[in-house]
Design a protein around this motif. Structure first.
Motif, mmCIF file in Angstrom:
data_model
loop_
_atom_site.group_PDB
_atom_site.id
_atom_site.type_symbol
_atom_site.label_atom_id
_atom_site.label_comp_id
_atom_site.label_asym_id
_atom_site.label_seq_id
_atom_site.Cartn_x
_atom_site.Cartn_y
_atom_site.Cartn_z
ATOM 1 N N LEU A 130 0.870 -1.179 0.000
ATOM 2 C CA LEU A 130 0.000 0.000 0.000
ATOM 3 C C LEU A 130 0.899 1.219 0.000
ATOM 4 O O LEU A 130 1.832 1.313 0.816
ATOM 5 C CB LEU A 130 -0.881 0.049 1.254
ATOM 6 C CG LEU A 130 -2.210 -0.713 1.206
ATOM 7 C CD1 LEU A 130 -1.972 -2.205 1.350
ATOM 8 C CD2 LEU A 130 -3.148 -0.216 2.307
ATOM 9 N N ALA A 131 0.618 2.137 -0.925
ATOM 10 C CA ALA A 131 1.435 3.341 -1.016
ATOM 11 C C ALA A 131 1.345 4.131 0.289
ATOM 12 O O ALA A 131 0.348 4.061 1.003
ATOM 13 C CB ALA A 131 0.953 4.190 -2.185
ATOM 14 N N TRP A 132 2.371 4.882 0.565
ATOM 15 C CA TRP A 132 2.434 5.692 1.790
ATOM 16 C C TRP A 132 2.304 4.841 3.053
ATOM 17 O O TRP A 132 1.722 5.268 4.040
ATOM 18 C CB TRP A 132 1.418 6.854 1.765
ATOM 19 C CG TRP A 132 1.890 7.950 0.863
ATOM 20 C CD1 TRP A 132 2.770 8.944 1.185
ATOM 21 C CD2 TRP A 132 1.578 8.137 -0.518
ATOM 22 N NE1 TRP A 132 3.020 9.725 0.079
ATOM 23 C CE2 TRP A 132 2.292 9.261 -0.970
ATOM 24 C CE3 TRP A 132 0.756 7.454 -1.421
ATOM 25 C CZ2 TRP A 132 2.212 9.726 -2.284
ATOM 26 C CZ3 TRP A 132 0.683 7.920 -2.736
ATOM 27 C CH2 TRP A 132 1.398 9.035 -3.140
ATOM 28 N N GLN A 191 -11.900 6.956 10.081
ATOM 29 C CA GLN A 191 -10.437 7.081 10.078
ATOM 30 C C GLN A 191 -9.881 7.079 11.496
ATOM 31 O O GLN A 191 -8.816 6.520 11.747
ATOM 32 C CB GLN A 191 -10.030 8.360 9.339
ATOM 33 C CG GLN A 191 -10.238 8.224 7.834
ATOM 34 C CD GLN A 191 -9.898 9.489 7.064
ATOM 35 O OE1 GLN A 191 -9.888 10.580 7.609
ATOM 36 N NE2 GLN A 191 -9.626 9.332 5.776
ATOM 37 N N ALA A 192 -10.601 7.676 12.427
ATOM 38 C CA ALA A 192 -10.138 7.694 13.818
ATOM 39 C C ALA A 192 -10.095 6.267 14.365
ATOM 40 O O ALA A 192 -9.142 5.871 15.057
ATOM 41 C CB ALA A 192 -11.056 8.570 14.656
ATOM 42 N N GLN A 193 -11.109 5.490 14.044
ATOM 43 C CA GLN A 193 -11.154 4.089 14.475
ATOM 44 C C GLN A 193 -9.982 3.298 13.867
ATOM 45 O O GLN A 193 -9.310 2.531 14.551
ATOM 46 C CB GLN A 193 -12.496 3.491 14.051
ATOM 47 C CG GLN A 193 -12.628 2.004 14.215
ATOM 48 C CD GLN A 193 -12.971 1.556 15.639
ATOM 49 O OE1 GLN A 193 -12.432 0.590 16.151
ATOM 50 N NE2 GLN A 193 -13.879 2.277 16.278
ATOM 51 N N GLN A 194 -9.747 3.521 12.568
ATOM 52 C CA GLN A 194 -8.638 2.832 11.898
ATOM 53 C C GLN A 194 -7.300 3.198 12.541
ATOM 54 O O GLN A 194 -6.436 2.343 12.753
ATOM 55 C CB GLN A 194 -8.594 3.211 10.414
ATOM 56 C CG GLN A 194 -9.791 2.748 9.619
ATOM 57 C CD GLN A 194 -9.823 1.239 9.462
ATOM 58 O OE1 GLN A 194 -8.864 0.626 9.030
ATOM 59 N NE2 GLN A 194 -10.933 0.638 9.857
ATOM 60 N N ALA A 195 -7.122 4.480 12.851
ATOM 61 C CA ALA A 195 -5.860 4.938 13.439
ATOM 62 C C ALA A 195 -5.665 4.310 14.815
ATOM 63 O O ALA A 195 -4.554 3.890 15.172
ATOM 64 C CB ALA A 195 -5.844 6.459 13.530
ATOM 65 N N SER A 224 -3.870 3.968 -1.007
ATOM 66 C CA SER A 224 -3.017 4.705 -0.076
ATOM 67 C C SER A 224 -3.123 4.134 1.319
ATOM 68 O O SER A 224 -4.215 3.881 1.791
ATOM 69 C CB SER A 224 -3.497 6.153 0.034
ATOM 70 O OG SER A 224 -2.870 6.956 -0.898
ATOM 71 N N GLY A 225 -1.988 4.003 1.991
ATOM 72 C CA GLY A 225 -2.014 3.831 3.429
ATOM 73 C C GLY A 225 -2.034 5.198 4.088
ATOM 74 O O GLY A 225 -2.037 6.224 3.412
ATOM 75 N N PRO A 226 -2.039 5.229 5.407
ATOM 76 C CA PRO A 226 -2.207 6.501 6.122
ATOM 77 C C PRO A 226 -0.942 7.336 6.271
ATOM 78 O O PRO A 226 -1.003 8.442 6.780
ATOM 79 C CB PRO A 226 -2.694 6.046 7.504
ATOM 80 C CG PRO A 226 -2.137 4.677 7.670
ATOM 81 C CD PRO A 226 -2.047 4.084 6.304
ATOM 82 N N GLY A 227 0.225 6.848 5.792
ATOM 83 C CA GLY A 227 1.481 7.488 6.146
ATOM 84 C C GLY A 227 1.816 8.785 5.435
ATOM 85 O O GLY A 227 2.877 9.335 5.637
ATOM 86 N N ARG A 228 0.905 9.287 4.569
ATOM 87 C CA ARG A 228 1.185 10.579 3.933
ATOM 88 C C ARG A 228 1.199 11.679 4.991
ATOM 89 O O ARG A 228 1.833 12.694 4.832
ATOM 90 C CB ARG A 228 0.112 10.867 2.879
ATOM 91 C CG ARG A 228 0.635 11.469 1.600
ATOM 92 C CD ARG A 228 -0.432 11.491 0.545
ATOM 93 N NE ARG A 228 -1.653 12.079 1.031
ATOM 94 C CZ ARG A 228 -1.844 13.387 1.213
ATOM 95 N NH1 ARG A 228 -0.898 14.236 0.913
ATOM 96 N NH2 ARG A 228 -2.995 13.836 1.667
ATOM 97 N N ASP A 229 0.483 11.441 6.055
ATOM 98 C CA ASP A 229 0.511 12.331 7.215
ATOM 99 C C ASP A 229 1.465 11.709 8.235
ATOM 100 O O ASP A 229 1.152 10.693 8.839
ATOM 101 C CB ASP A 229 -0.905 12.422 7.785
ATOM 102 C CG ASP A 229 -0.956 13.274 9.040
ATOM 103 O OD1 ASP A 229 0.133 13.627 9.562
ATOM 104 O OD2 ASP A 229 -2.073 13.574 9.486
ATOM 105 N N PRO A 230 2.667 12.314 8.414
ATOM 106 C CA PRO A 230 3.649 11.684 9.304
ATOM 107 C C PRO A 230 3.126 11.551 10.734
ATOM 108 O O PRO A 230 3.648 10.768 11.509
ATOM 109 C CB PRO A 230 4.846 12.647 9.253
ATOM 110 C CG PRO A 230 4.616 13.529 8.084
ATOM 111 C CD PRO A 230 3.133 13.580 7.850
#
Ligand SMILES: [Zn+2]
Length: 488
Positions: A130-132, A191-195, A224-230
Protein backbone atom coordinates in the motif's frame (compact mmCIF):
# COMPACT_ATOMS: atom_id res chain seq x y z
CA UNK A 1 -21.62 1.06 -15.99
CA UNK A 2 -24.71 -0.83 -14.91
CA UNK A 3 -27.19 1.47 -13.21
CA UNK A 4 -28.95 -1.37 -11.47
CA UNK A 5 -28.14 -0.29 -7.93
CA UNK A 6 -30.14 2.88 -7.27
CA UNK A 7 -29.79 2.38 -3.50
CA UNK A 8 -26.08 2.77 -3.81
CA UNK A 9 -26.08 6.53 -3.68
CA UNK A 10 -22.45 7.07 -2.91
CA UNK A 11 -19.88 5.34 -4.99
CA UNK A 12 -16.18 5.59 -4.48
CA UNK A 13 -14.52 5.32 -7.85
CA UNK A 14 -10.84 5.98 -7.81
CA UNK A 15 -10.09 7.47 -4.49
CA UNK A 16 -10.47 4.31 -2.48
CA UNK A 17 -9.61 5.40 1.03
CA UNK A 18 -7.90 3.42 3.78
CA UNK A 19 -8.05 0.14 1.93
CA UNK A 20 -11.79 0.19 1.36
CA UNK A 21 -12.47 -1.31 -1.99
CA UNK A 22 -14.69 0.67 -4.30
CA UNK A 23 -18.09 -0.50 -5.32
CA UNK A 24 -17.39 -3.21 -7.89
CA UNK A 25 -19.40 -3.99 -10.94
CA UNK A 26 -19.46 -7.20 -12.87
CA UNK A 27 -17.22 -7.25 -15.92
CA UNK A 28 -19.31 -6.15 -18.87
CA UNK A 29 -18.39 -6.81 -22.46
CA UNK A 30 -18.37 -3.51 -24.32
CA UNK A 31 -21.67 -2.68 -25.99
CA UNK A 32 -21.29 -1.72 -29.63
CA UNK A 33 -21.15 2.06 -30.02
CA UNK A 34 -24.05 3.30 -32.17
CA UNK A 35 -22.99 4.47 -35.63
CA UNK A 36 -24.56 7.67 -36.89
CA UNK A 37 -25.78 7.58 -40.50
CA UNK A 38 -25.04 11.27 -40.97
CA UNK A 39 -23.99 14.34 -39.03
CA UNK A 40 -26.25 17.36 -38.74
CA UNK A 41 -24.90 20.65 -40.06
CA UNK A 42 -24.64 22.14 -36.59
CA UNK A 43 -21.65 22.86 -34.32
CA UNK A 44 -22.43 19.64 -32.43
CA UNK A 45 -22.57 17.71 -35.69
CA UNK A 46 -19.22 19.15 -36.79
CA UNK A 47 -17.62 18.18 -33.47
CA UNK A 48 -19.04 14.65 -33.67
CA UNK A 49 -17.74 14.17 -37.20
CA UNK A 50 -14.33 15.67 -36.50
CA UNK A 51 -13.75 13.43 -33.46
CA UNK A 52 -15.10 10.29 -35.15
CA UNK A 53 -12.88 10.76 -38.19
CA UNK A 54 -9.71 12.23 -36.72
CA UNK A 55 -9.54 11.46 -32.99
CA UNK A 56 -6.07 11.29 -31.47
CA UNK A 57 -7.32 10.23 -28.08
CA UNK A 58 -5.93 6.68 -28.13
CA UNK A 59 -2.51 7.86 -29.27
CA UNK A 60 -2.38 10.24 -26.30
CA UNK A 61 -3.34 7.46 -23.88
CA UNK A 62 -0.54 5.34 -25.33
CA UNK A 63 1.94 8.19 -25.00
CA UNK A 64 1.06 8.77 -21.35
CA UNK A 65 1.10 5.06 -20.53
CA UNK A 66 3.95 3.73 -22.68
CA UNK A 67 6.33 6.69 -22.74
CA UNK A 68 5.74 8.28 -19.34
CA UNK A 69 4.24 5.40 -17.38
CA UNK A 70 2.80 5.33 -13.88
CA UNK A 71 2.20 8.83 -12.51
CA UNK A 72 2.03 8.78 -8.75
CA UNK A 73 1.36 12.22 -7.30
CA UNK A 74 4.60 13.72 -6.06
CA UNK A 75 6.65 11.69 -8.56
CA UNK A 76 8.96 12.86 -11.30
CA UNK A 77 7.00 11.00 -14.04
CA UNK A 78 3.86 12.96 -13.13
CA UNK A 79 5.87 16.17 -13.48
CA UNK A 80 6.92 14.99 -16.96
CA UNK A 81 3.30 14.22 -17.82
CA UNK A 82 2.28 17.69 -16.69
CA UNK A 83 4.96 19.36 -18.81
CA UNK A 84 3.80 17.26 -21.76
CA UNK A 85 0.13 18.12 -21.13
CA UNK A 86 0.90 21.85 -21.06
CA UNK A 87 2.82 21.59 -24.33
CA UNK A 88 -0.09 19.66 -25.87
CA UNK A 89 -2.62 22.23 -24.67
CA UNK A 90 -0.60 25.05 -26.26
CA UNK A 91 -0.24 23.10 -29.49
CA UNK A 92 -4.01 22.55 -29.48
CA UNK A 93 -4.75 26.26 -29.25
CA UNK A 94 -5.36 26.68 -25.52
CA UNK A 95 -4.58 30.01 -23.88
CA UNK A 96 -3.56 30.85 -20.32
CA UNK A 97 -1.90 27.42 -19.99
CA UNK A 98 -0.37 27.13 -16.54
CA UNK A 99 0.08 25.00 -13.44
CA UNK A 100 -1.39 25.69 -10.02
CA UNK A 101 0.53 24.27 -7.07
CA UNK A 102 -0.71 23.07 -3.70
CA UNK A 103 0.96 21.47 -0.69
CA UNK A 104 0.89 17.70 -0.98
CA UNK A 105 3.06 16.23 1.80
CA UNK A 106 5.73 13.57 1.45
CA UNK A 107 6.20 11.86 -1.90
CA UNK A 108 6.40 8.05 -1.90
CA UNK A 109 8.20 5.71 -4.30
CA UNK A 110 7.46 2.00 -4.71
CA UNK A 111 10.43 -0.30 -4.22
CA UNK A 112 10.75 -4.03 -4.73
CA UNK A 113 8.12 -6.09 -2.93
CA UNK A 114 8.42 -9.83 -2.37
CA UNK A 115 7.02 -12.65 -0.27
CA UNK A 116 8.22 -16.22 0.21
CA UNK A 117 6.91 -18.96 2.48
CA UNK A 118 9.57 -20.40 4.80
CA UNK A 119 7.31 -23.35 5.63
CA UNK A 120 4.71 -25.44 3.79
CA UNK A 121 5.12 -25.29 0.00
CA UNK A 122 7.81 -22.57 -0.01
CA UNK A 123 5.90 -20.50 -2.58
CA UNK A 124 7.06 -17.07 -3.76
CA UNK A 125 4.00 -14.91 -4.44
CA UNK A 126 3.06 -11.41 -5.50
CA UNK A 127 2.56 -8.71 -2.90
CA UNK A 128 1.87 -5.02 -3.60
CA UNK A 129 2.68 -2.53 -0.90
CA UNK A 130 0.00 0.00 0.00
CA UNK A 131 1.44 3.34 -1.02
CA UNK A 132 2.43 5.69 1.79
CA UNK A 133 3.08 2.88 4.24
CA UNK A 134 6.56 2.32 5.70
CA UNK A 135 8.95 -0.26 4.28
CA UNK A 136 9.96 -3.39 6.14
CA UNK A 137 13.49 -3.16 7.49
CA UNK A 138 14.85 -5.32 4.69
CA UNK A 139 13.41 -8.82 4.38
CA UNK A 140 11.66 -9.69 7.63
CA UNK A 141 10.64 -13.15 8.78
CA UNK A 142 7.66 -13.82 10.95
CA UNK A 143 4.84 -16.17 11.78
CA UNK A 144 1.57 -15.49 10.02
CA UNK A 145 -1.60 -15.00 12.07
CA UNK A 146 -5.20 -14.31 11.08
CA UNK A 147 -6.38 -11.15 12.85
CA UNK A 148 -9.90 -10.59 11.55
CA UNK A 149 -10.88 -8.12 14.27
CA UNK A 150 -13.23 -5.49 12.90
CA UNK A 151 -12.91 -2.88 15.61
CA UNK A 152 -10.70 -1.97 18.57
CA UNK A 153 -12.76 -4.05 21.00
CA UNK A 154 -12.33 -7.20 18.92
CA UNK A 155 -8.63 -6.40 18.50
CA UNK A 156 -8.06 -6.39 22.28
CA UNK A 157 -8.56 -10.19 22.21
CA UNK A 158 -5.21 -10.48 20.37
CA UNK A 159 -3.26 -8.60 23.06
CA UNK A 160 0.08 -10.24 23.77
CA UNK A 161 -0.02 -12.47 20.64
CA UNK A 162 1.19 -10.13 17.88
CA UNK A 163 4.86 -9.36 18.51
CA UNK A 164 6.88 -9.97 15.33
CA UNK A 165 3.85 -11.45 13.58
CA UNK A 166 2.69 -10.87 10.00
CA UNK A 167 -1.05 -10.26 10.16
CA UNK A 168 -3.74 -11.41 7.73
CA UNK A 169 -6.36 -8.67 8.11
CA UNK A 170 -8.97 -9.80 5.55
CA UNK A 171 -11.21 -12.79 6.12
CA UNK A 172 -13.34 -13.61 3.10
CA UNK A 173 -14.72 -16.63 5.01
CA UNK A 174 -16.12 -14.47 7.81
CA UNK A 175 -19.66 -15.67 8.60
CA UNK A 176 -20.30 -13.27 11.49
CA UNK A 177 -23.19 -10.85 11.11
CA UNK A 178 -21.96 -7.40 10.11
CA UNK A 179 -21.14 -4.94 12.87
CA UNK A 180 -23.60 -2.15 13.60
CA UNK A 181 -22.73 0.82 11.41
CA UNK A 182 -21.88 3.22 14.25
CA UNK A 183 -18.18 3.43 13.32
CA UNK A 184 -18.87 4.13 9.67
CA UNK A 185 -21.25 7.01 9.95
CA UNK A 186 -18.69 9.39 8.49
CA UNK A 187 -15.16 9.30 7.16
CA UNK A 188 -13.64 11.15 10.13
CA UNK A 189 -14.89 8.65 12.72
CA UNK A 190 -13.98 5.75 10.43
CA UNK A 191 -10.44 7.08 10.08
CA UNK A 192 -10.14 7.69 13.82
CA UNK A 193 -11.15 4.09 14.48
CA UNK A 194 -8.64 2.83 11.90
CA UNK A 195 -5.86 4.94 13.44
CA UNK A 196 -6.63 3.61 16.93
CA UNK A 197 -6.46 0.03 15.64
CA UNK A 198 -3.16 0.66 13.84
CA UNK A 199 -1.72 2.25 16.98
CA UNK A 200 -2.73 -0.86 18.95
CA UNK A 201 -0.95 -3.09 16.41
CA UNK A 202 2.18 -0.93 16.62
CA UNK A 203 2.11 -0.95 20.42
CA UNK A 204 1.78 -4.74 20.34
CA UNK A 205 4.81 -5.04 18.05
CA UNK A 206 3.11 -6.43 14.93
CA UNK A 207 5.58 -6.64 12.02
CA UNK A 208 3.39 -6.13 8.94
CA UNK A 209 -0.16 -6.35 7.64
CA UNK A 210 -1.46 -8.25 4.60
CA UNK A 211 -4.87 -7.71 3.02
CA UNK A 212 -6.58 -9.61 0.23
CA UNK A 213 -6.75 -7.94 -3.17
CA UNK A 214 -10.24 -6.96 -4.20
CA UNK A 215 -9.49 -8.18 -7.73
CA UNK A 216 -9.84 -11.77 -8.93
CA UNK A 217 -7.65 -13.95 -11.13
CA UNK A 218 -4.26 -13.17 -9.66
CA UNK A 219 -4.60 -9.42 -9.89
CA UNK A 220 -2.90 -7.18 -7.40
CA UNK A 221 -4.33 -3.96 -6.08
CA UNK A 222 -3.12 -0.85 -4.35
CA UNK A 223 -4.45 2.15 -2.49
CA UNK A 224 -3.02 4.70 -0.08
CA UNK A 225 -2.01 3.83 3.43
CA UNK A 226 -2.21 6.50 6.12
CA UNK A 227 1.48 7.49 6.15
CA UNK A 228 1.19 10.58 3.93
CA UNK A 229 0.51 12.33 7.22
CA UNK A 230 3.65 11.68 9.30
CA UNK A 231 1.51 12.18 12.42
CA UNK A 232 -0.61 9.11 11.68
CA UNK A 233 0.37 5.59 12.76
CA UNK A 234 1.23 3.21 9.90
CA UNK A 235 2.54 -0.34 9.53
CA UNK A 236 4.24 -1.94 6.52
CA UNK A 237 1.17 -3.13 4.57
CA UNK A 238 0.50 -4.96 1.32
CA UNK A 239 -2.24 -6.49 -0.78
CA UNK A 240 -1.93 -10.16 -1.75
CA UNK A 241 -3.80 -11.54 -4.79
CA UNK A 242 -6.76 -13.70 -3.82
CA UNK A 243 -5.34 -17.13 -4.64
CA UNK A 244 -2.17 -16.94 -2.51
CA UNK A 245 -4.07 -15.06 0.20
CA UNK A 246 -6.65 -17.85 0.49
CA UNK A 247 -3.79 -20.38 0.53
CA UNK A 248 -2.35 -18.57 3.56
CA UNK A 249 -5.76 -18.73 5.24
CA UNK A 250 -5.93 -22.50 4.70
CA UNK A 251 -2.39 -22.90 5.99
CA UNK A 252 -2.92 -20.87 9.18
CA UNK A 253 -6.05 -22.91 9.89
CA UNK A 254 -3.81 -26.00 10.14
CA UNK A 255 -1.73 -27.05 13.14
CA UNK A 256 1.76 -26.16 11.84
CA UNK A 257 3.01 -22.60 12.17
CA UNK A 258 3.18 -20.66 8.90
CA UNK A 259 6.32 -18.59 8.52
CA UNK A 260 6.84 -15.98 5.83
CA UNK A 261 9.69 -13.84 4.57
CA UNK A 262 8.35 -10.45 3.49
CA UNK A 263 10.07 -7.47 1.95
CA UNK A 264 8.30 -4.18 1.17
CA UNK A 265 10.56 -1.54 -0.30
CA UNK A 266 8.63 1.75 -0.55
CA UNK A 267 10.38 4.95 0.44
CA UNK A 268 9.35 8.47 1.41
CA UNK A 269 10.87 11.72 0.18
CA UNK A 270 13.06 13.59 2.65
CA UNK A 271 10.83 16.67 2.53
CA UNK A 272 7.21 17.50 1.71
CA UNK A 273 6.58 18.33 -1.94
CA UNK A 274 4.06 20.39 -3.85
CA UNK A 275 1.62 18.90 -6.33
CA UNK A 276 0.14 20.66 -9.37
CA UNK A 277 -3.00 20.95 -11.46
CA UNK A 278 -2.60 21.76 -15.16
CA UNK A 279 -5.01 24.37 -16.54
CA UNK A 280 -5.67 25.66 -20.05
CA UNK A 281 -8.52 27.66 -21.62
CA UNK A 282 -10.36 28.62 -24.75
CA UNK A 283 -11.65 32.11 -23.97
CA UNK A 284 -15.32 32.75 -24.57
CA UNK A 285 -16.32 35.21 -27.27
CA UNK A 286 -19.39 36.68 -25.54
CA UNK A 287 -19.29 35.71 -21.87
CA UNK A 288 -15.61 35.07 -21.19
CA UNK A 289 -16.10 35.34 -17.43
CA UNK A 290 -18.51 32.41 -17.36
CA UNK A 291 -16.75 29.05 -17.43
CA UNK A 292 -17.41 25.41 -18.25
CA UNK A 293 -14.75 23.16 -16.74
CA UNK A 294 -13.94 19.76 -18.19
CA UNK A 295 -11.38 17.57 -16.48
CA UNK A 296 -9.76 14.30 -15.65
CA UNK A 297 -6.92 13.36 -13.34
CA UNK A 298 -3.48 12.98 -14.81
CA UNK A 299 -2.10 11.16 -11.76
CA UNK A 300 -2.39 7.40 -11.49
CA UNK A 301 -1.55 4.38 -9.40
CA UNK A 302 1.69 2.60 -10.12
CA UNK A 303 1.15 -1.15 -10.60
CA UNK A 304 0.26 -0.66 -14.26
CA UNK A 305 0.71 2.47 -16.38
CA UNK A 306 -2.49 4.33 -15.51
CA UNK A 307 -3.98 3.86 -18.99
CA UNK A 308 -7.65 3.63 -18.03
CA UNK A 309 -7.23 5.44 -14.70
CA UNK A 310 -6.95 8.00 -15.96
CA UNK A 311 -4.93 8.63 -19.11
CA UNK A 312 -8.25 8.02 -20.84
CA UNK A 313 -10.10 10.93 -19.19
CA UNK A 314 -7.10 13.24 -19.49
CA UNK A 315 -6.74 12.43 -23.19
CA UNK A 316 -10.47 12.87 -23.78
CA UNK A 317 -10.17 16.44 -22.45
CA UNK A 318 -7.22 17.15 -24.75
CA UNK A 319 -9.26 15.71 -27.63
CA UNK A 320 -11.99 18.26 -26.93
CA UNK A 321 -9.39 21.03 -27.40
CA UNK A 322 -8.19 19.39 -30.60
CA UNK A 323 -11.71 19.14 -32.01
CA UNK A 324 -12.43 22.81 -31.27
CA UNK A 325 -9.19 23.82 -32.96
CA UNK A 326 -9.82 21.61 -35.98
CA UNK A 327 -13.39 22.84 -36.49
CA UNK A 328 -12.57 26.48 -35.72
CA UNK A 329 -15.56 26.66 -33.37
CA UNK A 330 -15.38 29.42 -30.77
CA UNK A 331 -17.56 29.08 -27.65
CA UNK A 332 -19.50 31.98 -26.13
CA UNK A 333 -18.41 31.06 -22.59
CA UNK A 334 -14.86 30.12 -21.61
CA UNK A 335 -13.88 26.45 -21.73
CA UNK A 336 -11.37 25.56 -19.01
CA UNK A 337 -9.61 22.19 -19.16
CA UNK A 338 -8.13 21.03 -15.85
CA UNK A 339 -5.98 17.94 -15.46
CA UNK A 340 -5.89 17.27 -11.75
CA UNK A 341 -3.37 15.49 -9.55
CA UNK A 342 -3.72 13.89 -6.13
CA UNK A 343 -7.05 12.37 -7.16
CA UNK A 344 -6.02 8.93 -6.01
CA UNK A 345 -5.01 10.18 -2.58
CA UNK A 346 -8.41 11.74 -1.91
CA UNK A 347 -9.36 14.25 -4.65
CA UNK A 348 -6.60 16.52 -3.37
CA UNK A 349 -6.07 18.50 -6.57
CA UNK A 350 -9.73 19.33 -7.17
CA UNK A 351 -10.22 20.13 -3.48
CA UNK A 352 -7.24 22.50 -3.61
CA UNK A 353 -8.61 24.10 -6.78
CA UNK A 354 -12.04 24.71 -5.24
CA UNK A 355 -10.43 26.15 -2.11
CA UNK A 356 -8.12 28.45 -4.10
CA UNK A 357 -10.94 29.66 -6.39
CA UNK A 358 -13.73 30.00 -3.83
CA UNK A 359 -14.48 33.55 -4.89
CA UNK A 360 -14.99 32.53 -8.54
CA UNK A 361 -17.22 29.48 -8.14
CA UNK A 362 -20.37 31.43 -9.04
CA UNK A 363 -18.93 32.02 -12.51
CA UNK A 364 -18.82 28.29 -13.29
CA UNK A 365 -21.64 27.12 -15.54
CA UNK A 366 -20.84 23.44 -14.96
CA UNK A 367 -18.04 20.93 -14.37
CA UNK A 368 -17.81 17.67 -16.33
CA UNK A 369 -15.38 14.86 -15.39
CA UNK A 370 -14.41 11.73 -17.34
CA UNK A 371 -12.89 9.10 -15.04
CA UNK A 372 -14.24 5.61 -15.44
CA UNK A 373 -11.94 4.07 -17.95
CA UNK A 374 -12.54 3.32 -21.57
CA UNK A 375 -16.27 2.58 -21.63
CA UNK A 376 -18.73 4.60 -23.65
CA UNK A 377 -20.54 7.48 -21.97
CA UNK A 378 -24.23 6.91 -21.16
CA UNK A 379 -24.99 10.23 -19.51
CA UNK A 380 -24.14 12.12 -16.33
CA UNK A 381 -25.03 11.60 -12.67
CA UNK A 382 -27.09 14.60 -11.62
CA UNK A 383 -25.92 14.57 -7.96
CA UNK A 384 -29.53 15.01 -6.77
CA UNK A 385 -29.75 18.25 -8.82
CA UNK A 386 -33.22 17.82 -10.27
CA UNK A 387 -33.13 21.52 -11.14
CA UNK A 388 -30.29 20.85 -13.58
CA UNK A 389 -32.19 18.19 -15.50
CA UNK A 390 -33.82 20.32 -18.16
CA UNK A 391 -30.64 22.11 -19.22
CA UNK A 392 -28.51 18.97 -19.01
CA UNK A 393 -31.09 17.15 -21.15
CA UNK A 394 -30.76 20.00 -23.66
CA UNK A 395 -26.95 19.68 -23.50
CA UNK A 396 -26.91 15.95 -24.27
CA UNK A 397 -29.75 16.02 -26.81
CA UNK A 398 -27.39 16.01 -29.84
CA UNK A 399 -25.85 12.85 -28.35
CA UNK A 400 -29.00 10.82 -27.76
CA UNK A 401 -28.51 8.75 -30.92
CA UNK A 402 -24.97 7.93 -29.71
CA UNK A 403 -26.39 6.32 -26.57
CA UNK A 404 -25.99 9.32 -24.26
CA UNK A 405 -29.38 9.59 -22.55
CA UNK A 406 -29.07 8.91 -18.82
CA UNK A 407 -29.48 11.66 -16.22
CA UNK A 408 -30.16 9.81 -12.95
CA UNK A 409 -30.17 11.72 -9.68
CA UNK A 410 -27.39 9.44 -8.38
CA UNK A 411 -24.75 11.05 -6.19
CA UNK A 412 -21.23 10.04 -7.12
CA UNK A 413 -18.54 11.11 -4.68
CA UNK A 414 -15.51 9.32 -6.06
CA UNK A 415 -13.89 11.70 -8.51
CA UNK A 416 -12.94 15.32 -9.09
CA UNK A 417 -16.35 16.85 -9.71
CA UNK A 418 -17.27 16.08 -6.07
CA UNK A 419 -15.51 19.01 -4.34
CA UNK A 420 -17.26 21.40 -6.76
CA UNK A 421 -20.60 19.72 -6.14
CA UNK A 422 -20.21 20.01 -2.38
CA UNK A 423 -19.43 23.72 -2.84
CA UNK A 424 -22.73 24.22 -4.66
CA UNK A 425 -21.49 24.14 -8.26
CA UNK A 426 -23.37 21.99 -10.82
CA UNK A 427 -20.69 19.32 -11.34
CA UNK A 428 -21.19 15.93 -12.93
CA UNK A 429 -19.23 12.74 -13.59
CA UNK A 430 -19.79 10.92 -16.86
CA UNK A 431 -21.61 7.61 -16.49
CA UNK A 432 -19.61 5.05 -18.45
CA UNK A 433 -19.90 1.36 -19.24
CA UNK A 434 -17.58 -0.45 -16.84
CA UNK A 435 -16.00 -2.71 -19.50
CA UNK A 436 -12.92 -4.16 -17.71
CA UNK A 437 -12.68 -1.41 -15.12
CA UNK A 438 -13.81 -2.60 -11.70
CA UNK A 439 -12.93 -6.26 -12.20
CA UNK A 440 -9.75 -5.58 -14.09
CA UNK A 441 -7.72 -2.48 -14.73
CA UNK A 442 -8.77 -0.28 -11.81
CA UNK A 443 -5.73 0.08 -9.46
CA UNK A 444 -4.25 -3.23 -10.67
CA UNK A 445 -1.22 -4.28 -12.70
CA UNK A 446 -3.59 -4.79 -15.67
CA UNK A 447 -3.96 -1.05 -16.32
CA UNK A 448 -2.32 -0.86 -19.75
CA UNK A 449 -3.54 0.53 -23.08
CA UNK A 450 -4.39 -3.00 -24.26
CA UNK A 451 -7.66 -2.56 -22.38
CA UNK A 452 -8.59 0.68 -24.09
CA UNK A 453 -11.41 0.16 -26.60
CA UNK A 454 -10.91 2.85 -29.26
CA UNK A 455 -14.56 3.07 -30.39
CA UNK A 456 -15.75 3.41 -26.82
CA UNK A 457 -13.23 6.07 -25.91
CA UNK A 458 -13.86 8.07 -29.08
CA UNK A 459 -17.58 8.09 -28.24
CA UNK A 460 -16.59 9.38 -24.77
CA UNK A 461 -14.63 12.22 -26.35
CA UNK A 462 -17.64 13.04 -28.55
CA UNK A 463 -19.89 13.03 -25.49
CA UNK A 464 -17.63 15.34 -23.48
CA UNK A 465 -17.04 17.71 -26.40
CA UNK A 466 -20.69 18.12 -27.35
CA UNK A 467 -22.04 18.33 -23.79
CA UNK A 468 -19.43 20.97 -23.00
CA UNK A 469 -20.18 22.83 -26.24
CA UNK A 470 -23.91 23.01 -25.52
CA UNK A 471 -23.27 24.20 -21.95
CA UNK A 472 -20.82 26.79 -23.25
CA UNK A 473 -23.32 28.27 -25.67
CA UNK A 474 -26.83 27.87 -24.24
CA UNK A 475 -28.65 31.03 -23.16
CA UNK A 476 -29.42 29.82 -19.64
CA UNK A 477 -27.28 29.18 -16.58
CA UNK A 478 -27.47 25.97 -14.56
CA UNK A 479 -28.77 26.66 -11.04
CA UNK A 480 -26.18 26.64 -8.24
CA UNK A 481 -26.65 25.69 -4.60
CA UNK A 482 -25.69 22.99 -2.13
CA UNK A 483 -28.17 20.13 -2.40
CA UNK A 484 -29.29 18.38 0.79
CA UNK A 485 -28.60 14.67 0.65
CA UNK A 486 -28.76 11.64 2.89
CA UNK A 487 -25.82 11.10 5.28
CA UNK A 488 -23.33 8.57 3.99
ZN1 LIG B 1 -9.57 7.72 -11.73
Amino acid sequence: MPRSAPALLSMVLCAALQGQNPARQATTPPSPVPVLASYPDTPAGRLLKEIKEHAEVVARVEYLADQIGPRLTGSEPLRRAQAWAMAEMKKLGAENVHEEAYDFGLAWTRGVDSARLLTHNGLHFRVDQLAWTPATKGPIQGEVILVDARNLEELQAFKGRLRGRILLRSNPNDKRPPLPRRDRGDMASFQAQQAAMTQFLLDEGAAAVLQMSGRKNGLGFTTSGPGRDPGKPALPSAYVPQEPYKMLLRQVAGKDPVRLELSLGGSFSAKPVQAHNVVGEIRGTEKPNEVVIIGGHLDSWDLGTGATDNATGSSVCLEVLRALQATGLKPKRTLRVILWSGEEEGLLGSRAYVEAHKAELDAIQAVLVHDMGTGMVRGFDLQARENARALMAQAIAPLNDLGVRELPLTIMNGTDHAPFDRAGVPAFAAIQDAVDYFEGTHHSQMDFPDHVQPDQLVQGAQAMAVTAWELLNMADRLPHGVVARPAR
